[in-house]
Scaffold this active site. Structure first.
Site, PDB file in Angstrom:
ATOM      1  N   CYS A 125     -24.768 -38.760 -10.778  1.00  0.00           N
ATOM      2  CA  CYS A 125     -24.776 -39.879  -9.824  1.00  0.00           C
ATOM      3  C   CYS A 125     -23.911 -41.040 -10.314  1.00  0.00           C
ATOM      4  CB  CYS A 125     -26.195 -40.360  -9.578  1.00  0.00           C
ATOM      5  SG  CYS A 125     -27.216 -39.144  -8.726  1.00  0.00           S
ATOM      6  N   ASP A 145     -23.367 -43.701   8.300  1.00  0.00           N
ATOM      7  CA  ASP A 145     -22.771 -42.369   8.372  1.00  0.00           C
ATOM      8  C   ASP A 145     -21.302 -42.398   7.951  1.00  0.00           C
ATOM      9  OD1 ASP A 145     -22.775 -39.605   8.899  1.00  0.00           O
ATOM     10  OD2 ASP A 145     -22.028 -39.928  10.932  1.00  0.00           O
ATOM     11  N   HIS A 196     -22.165 -42.599  -2.583  1.00  0.00           N
ATOM     12  CA  HIS A 196     -22.586 -43.743  -3.386  1.00  0.00           C
ATOM     13  C   HIS A 196     -22.359 -43.436  -4.855  1.00  0.00           C
ATOM     14  CE1 HIS A 196     -27.060 -42.502  -4.268  1.00  0.00           C
ATOM     15  NE2 HIS A 196     -26.271 -41.468  -4.279  1.00  0.00           N
ATOM     16  N   HIS A 199     -23.982 -37.245  -0.271  1.00  0.00           N
ATOM     17  CA  HIS A 199     -25.178 -36.507   0.109  1.00  0.00           C
ATOM     18  C   HIS A 199     -25.188 -36.288   1.615  1.00  0.00           C
ATOM     19  CE1 HIS A 199     -27.105 -36.964  -3.799  1.00  0.00           C
ATOM     20  NE2 HIS A 199     -26.755 -38.245  -3.773  1.00  0.00           N
ATOM     21  N   HIS A 239     -19.958 -39.833  -5.300  1.00  0.00           N
ATOM     22  CA  HIS A 239     -20.477 -38.527  -4.902  1.00  0.00           C
ATOM     23  C   HIS A 239     -21.206 -38.727  -3.580  1.00  0.00           C
ATOM     24  CE1 HIS A 239     -24.099 -40.237  -6.663  1.00  0.00           C
ATOM     25  NE2 HIS A 239     -24.794 -39.329  -6.004  1.00  0.00           N
TER      26      HIS A 239
END
Length: 136
Positions: A33, A79, A14, A41, A39
């Site tokens: 961010c 995902d 995101h 997570h 980037h």
């Protein structure tokens, strides 16, 4: 009342960015961010339900069924996705912060539970940041 927790994991990208702000302001507020190339997570989704155990099975809900519900309603959709662009239940104008995502995840999952009630949705973004929502 018994509380049962199921943990699922997913990976997603995101970017936190306000179009009306300058690049400098976005970087000042959102730091890494706001990376122009996004980037990612490795998220951990923690779902807790509550209810009384069934007198025959002893389950508040079958944990395998809860896992399937979480995967079908949330994980399979987020995902390896871009949370800003790819997920139909995340409005394009909504900043995909951990705080906003827990509310959206609650709204996606809650209608699918019938034998128990959703107690909390917790989303762990990093080792030091998570948000938790109790439907309030």
């Amino acid at each position: 009342m018994v509380y049962l927790t199921r943990i699922e994991k997913f990976n997603a990208a995101h970017k936190l960015w306000v179009k009306d702000w300058s690049e400098e302001k976005n970087l000042a507020v959102f730091g890494k961010c706001a990376n122009k190339n996004w980037h990612g997570h490795n998220y951990k989704l923690v779902v807790t339900v509550k209810g009384e155990p069934d007198p025959i099975t002893g389950f508040v809900i079958d944990a395998k069924r809860l896992s399937v519900l979480i995967k079908e309603t949330i994980v399979d959709k987020v995902d390896h996705s871009n949370l800003n662009l790819d997920v139909d239940f995340i409005p394009s104008e909504l900043m995909p912060t951990t705080e906003n995502l827990v509310i959206l995840f609650w709204n996606e999952l809650e209608p699918h539970l019938d034998s128990c009630k959703l107690h909390s949705v917790k989303l762990v973004e990093t080792d030091t940041i998570y948000a938790e929502y109790f439907g309030e």
